[in-house]
Design an enzyme around this catalytic site. Structure first.
Site, PDB file in Angstrom:
ATOM      1  N   TYR A 185      29.813 -32.924  -9.964  1.00  0.00           N
ATOM      2  CA  TYR A 185      30.945 -32.214 -10.412  1.00  0.00           C
ATOM      3  C   TYR A 185      31.316 -30.794  -9.350  1.00  0.00           C
ATOM      4  O   TYR A 185      32.222 -30.392  -9.704  1.00  0.00           O
ATOM      5  CB  TYR A 185      30.818 -31.663 -11.776  1.00  0.00           C
TER       6      TYR A 185
ATOM      7  N   ARG B 279      25.651 -19.976  -9.527  1.00  0.00           N
ATOM      8  CA  ARG B 279      24.185 -20.530  -9.473  1.00  0.00           C
ATOM      9  C   ARG B 279      24.112 -21.484  -8.318  1.00  0.00           C
ATOM     10  O   ARG B 279      24.891 -22.538  -8.377  1.00  0.00           O
ATOM     11  CB  ARG B 279      24.182 -20.992 -10.943  1.00  0.00           C
TER      12      ARG B 279
ATOM     13  N   HIS C 293      22.909 -26.963 -13.658  1.00  0.00           N
ATOM     14  CA  HIS C 293      22.790 -26.099 -15.001  1.00  0.00           C
ATOM     15  C   HIS C 293      21.277 -25.725 -15.364  1.00  0.00           C
ATOM     16  O   HIS C 293      20.828 -24.764 -15.731  1.00  0.00           O
ATOM     17  CB  HIS C 293      23.582 -26.736 -15.765  1.00  0.00           C
TER      18      HIS C 293
END
Lengths: 361, 324
Positions: free
Chosen positions: A276, A263, A267
């Site tokens: 992250y 992706r 998120h």
């Protein structure tokens, strides 16, 4: 026939756009161009959702750019409106490819009366009875067991239908996921489990999610084949899913297909992915873009030029703009709808509570 | 008229509904060849076969979740959870899927299904074979909750539950499974949800109860009669929806209410009934509504019977209400 449990993901188009399958491509030019158009439309839809968010027309987006090839491939492998789909919240391209009307997707994002789900859920949670698309639920993997139940119903009634259920990599850690695969394996249910493995469950990378090398490996435990596929290759996604679906339809039981995707976005609109994962990683994956790769493939077959690509984008953009306009200009869901559909008929305690609300309005 | 127990009534309801409607299927652990650990599905596997009486893996999430999927696809599944205490691995399927699919899909999908479970104590099973978790279900919008206390009701209400278009949690008081026998009509009948049964008429005090403690409530009412107190005993039979009208009419007449249930007191269904009485009838009450419930401890192995509302505890509460 594809081999399950391969070490390397199954791939049919290389990054330069060359066909590397060891069988004859059996799709018409029209079919190939439909796959392309659906990927473009899905990408544009994703972009429009982010605009909706920035202009305050919706409250939540789950970006899906990077998942297009996997989703378009699986949509093409089933019979829309006949087979059933139990999707998760990042499947907008899958749903659009199945024929889910764009204005109803936009209406779900904005909570207007055109949403067949009556604005009951947060954005990115659509569902459509006419298309047999089970309305999305947020609790991760909770739809996987109902998907198996529907497949068992199909098996016991001999309907010839198949269930497709999708989920992300994080879902494979939930108890319900294992309960579902186990039951499906035991009963030989006609269902295909499709993992859209984008390597991150919000921030937790796959190495912290599972000690299995591949999600597909988990299929061993449930007595079904597990295929690992390059999910940024639309033809690999389509052909493996097609084989898994036809196995299921023929009564040969379930399969687990792991589609390796990435992706590009966070998120969700509430996430900051920069904490992250390094930017370089995201940029490296964007270079493997599924749409660009398929354009190279089509170009080698004289089915694509940059001008044609621009034309497709324009046409799809116009369709989406019209759909968005229709959805957003529709009336907002009225508050008194709150008390409908809790039960088939409204019991007295909800009548009482509806009166309390109406006094307030 | 045949005489039967609650467990026989459950079996007859399942059999009749499976014969009537081929969409009705039964699934759960040991429900097939074994006929269920309480034998509530005995003989059904032999009669209807493995595609309609489905022995499942040992997974409550799989049982309830699969029932949801079967129901949305057109079947009428009746899931058995072996003990109510084991529903929790499947609790998310009940709360997030079964209870909400109609609502979250705007009425596009529905889950007409029943989840049967033996509940309550009195069988020396300790806390993992004795609990009464109905409050969790009553607290979840979208579920209906039924707790019969007699064979006649178990038969009529289970048939209604199977025909209902909403998910129904059907809790069977296991200590009454074989302890009560009753004559039940041979001809088919169903019983409506939301209608309480007045088990005994009286003018001095109302006992509102359901499930297992209906037995102790009736015994306490007999004791009270010996000292000249006429207690009315109302068996709610269904908790969602519950029969507020019958309860309020009775309490308006008697002015005193005991709400008697086996489940722990904290935030319980008994508390809901007591609060409703207080909210709607305050000026007609001669005493505050009093709850007689299970204690807010885990259900203990020893002393098994003392956890549940005993006749003595009900009489103590009655005395308090009468002397208030």
């Amino acid at each position: 026939m594809f081999q399950p449990f391969t070490e390397e993901p199954i791939r049919l188009i290389d990054e330069k756009g060359n066909w590397i399958g060891d069988f004859e491509l059996d799709l018409s030019e029209d079919a190939l161009l439909t796959l392309y158009r659906n990927m473009v439309a899905g990408r544009l839809l994703d972009e429009r959702y982010i605009v909706l968010l920035r202009t305050g027309k919706t409250s939540f987006v789950a970006p899906a750019a990077g998942h297009e090839a996997a989703q378009v491939g699986m949509a093409a492998a089933i019979r829309p409106g006949f087979d059933w789909v139990f999707p998760y919240y990042r499947d907008k391209t899958l749903l659009l490819s199945l024929g889910y009307p764009a204005e109803q997707l936009f209406a779900q994002m904005a909570g207007t009366v055109l949403d067949p789900n009556k604005g009951r859920q947060m954005p990115e949670h659509p569902g459509h009875k006419d298309l047999n698309v089970f309305t999305v639920a947020s609790p991760i993997a909770s739809h996987v067991v109902p998907a198996v139940g529907a497949a068992l119903s199909m098996k016991f009634q001999g309907t010839g239908q198949v269930v497709l259920t999708t989920f992300g990599d994080g879902a494979t850690s939930e108890g319900d996921w294992h309960a579902g695969l186990n039951f499906a394996g035991v009963q030989g249910a006609p269902i295909v489990f499709a993992a859209e493995n984008n390597r991150y469950a919000i921030s937790v990378d796959f190495s912290k999610q599972s000690a299995s090398a591949r999600i597909a490996d988990k299929a061993h435990a449930y007595g079904m084949p597990g295929y690992v596929v390059d999910g940024m290759d639309v033809l690999a996604s389509y052909y493996v899913m097609r084989e898994a679906v036809s196995r299921a339809r023929e009564g040969l039981g379930p399969a687990l297909v792991e589609l390796l995707v990435y992706r590009y976005g966070p998120h969700s609109s509430a996430d900051d992915d920069s904490v992250y994962r390094p930017k370089e990683e995201v940029e490296a994956w964007k270079k493997k873009d599924p749409i660009t790769r398929f354009e190279r493939f089509l170009e080698k077959r004289k089915l694509w030029t940059p001008e044609f690509g621009e034309q497709v984008r324009d046409e799809e953009r116009k369709k989406l703009e019209a759909a968005e306009e229709k959805a957003l200009s529709a009336q907002a869901v009225p508050p008194e709808w709150m008390f409908d559909d809790v039960y088939a008929e409204r019991p007295w305690h909800l009548e009482e509570q509806k009166r309390i609300l109406l006094e307030e309005l | 008229m045949a005489t039967m127990t609650i467990v026989q009534a459950v079996k007859r309801a399942l059999d009749e509904e499976m014969a009537r409607d081929e969409r009705v299927v039964v699934l759960g652990e040991d429900v097939g060849k074994r006929g269920g650990v309480f034998l509530a599905t005995e003989g059904l596997y032999q009669k209807y076969g493995p595609d309609r009486v489905i022995d499942t893996p040992l997974s409550e999430a799989a049982i309830i979740g699969a029932a949801v999927g079967m129901a949305v696809h057109g079947l009428r599944p009746v899931a058995e959870i072996q003990f109510a205490d084991y529903v929790f691995p499947g609790f998310d399927q009940l709360v997030s899927q079964a209870a909400k699919i109609r609502y979250r899909s705007g009425g596009q999908f529905q889950a007409p299904m029943v989840v049967r479970m033996p509940s309550g104590g009195g069988v020396k099973g300790g806390h993992h074979h004795s609990q009464s978790p109905e409050t969790h279900f009553a607290h979840t919008a979208g579920l209906k909750v039924v707790v019969p206390s007699t064979p006649y009701d178990a038969l009529g209400l289970l048939k209604t539950a199977i025909r209902d278009d909403d998910p129904v949690v059907f809790m069977e008081p296991k200590r009454l499974y074989r302890s009560i026998k009753e004559e039940v009509p041979d001809e088919e009948y169903t019983l409506p949800f939301g209608e309480a049964a007045i088990r005994r008429a009286g003018s001095d005090l109302t006992m509102i109860t359901y499930g297992g403690p209906t037995v102790e409530s009736l015994k306490a009412a007999e004791e009270l009669e010996k000292v000249g107190v006429q207690a009315e005993v109302i068996d709610l039979r269904t908790l969602v929806p519950w029969d507020k009208e019958t309860v309020l009419n009775s309490v308006a007449k008697t002015g005193r209410a005991l709400v008697i249930a086996e489940a722990p007191r904290m935030a319980s269904f008994a508390s809901e009934v007591a609060a409703t009485i207080a909210e709607e009838l305050l000026d007609q009450l001669l005493a505050p509504p009093i709850r007689v419930t299970g204690f807010d401890t885990p259900y203990p192995y020893i002393p098994d019977r003392l956890y549940m509302p005993t006749v003595t505890r009900i009489l103590n509460a009655a005395k308090k209400a009468l002397e208030y």
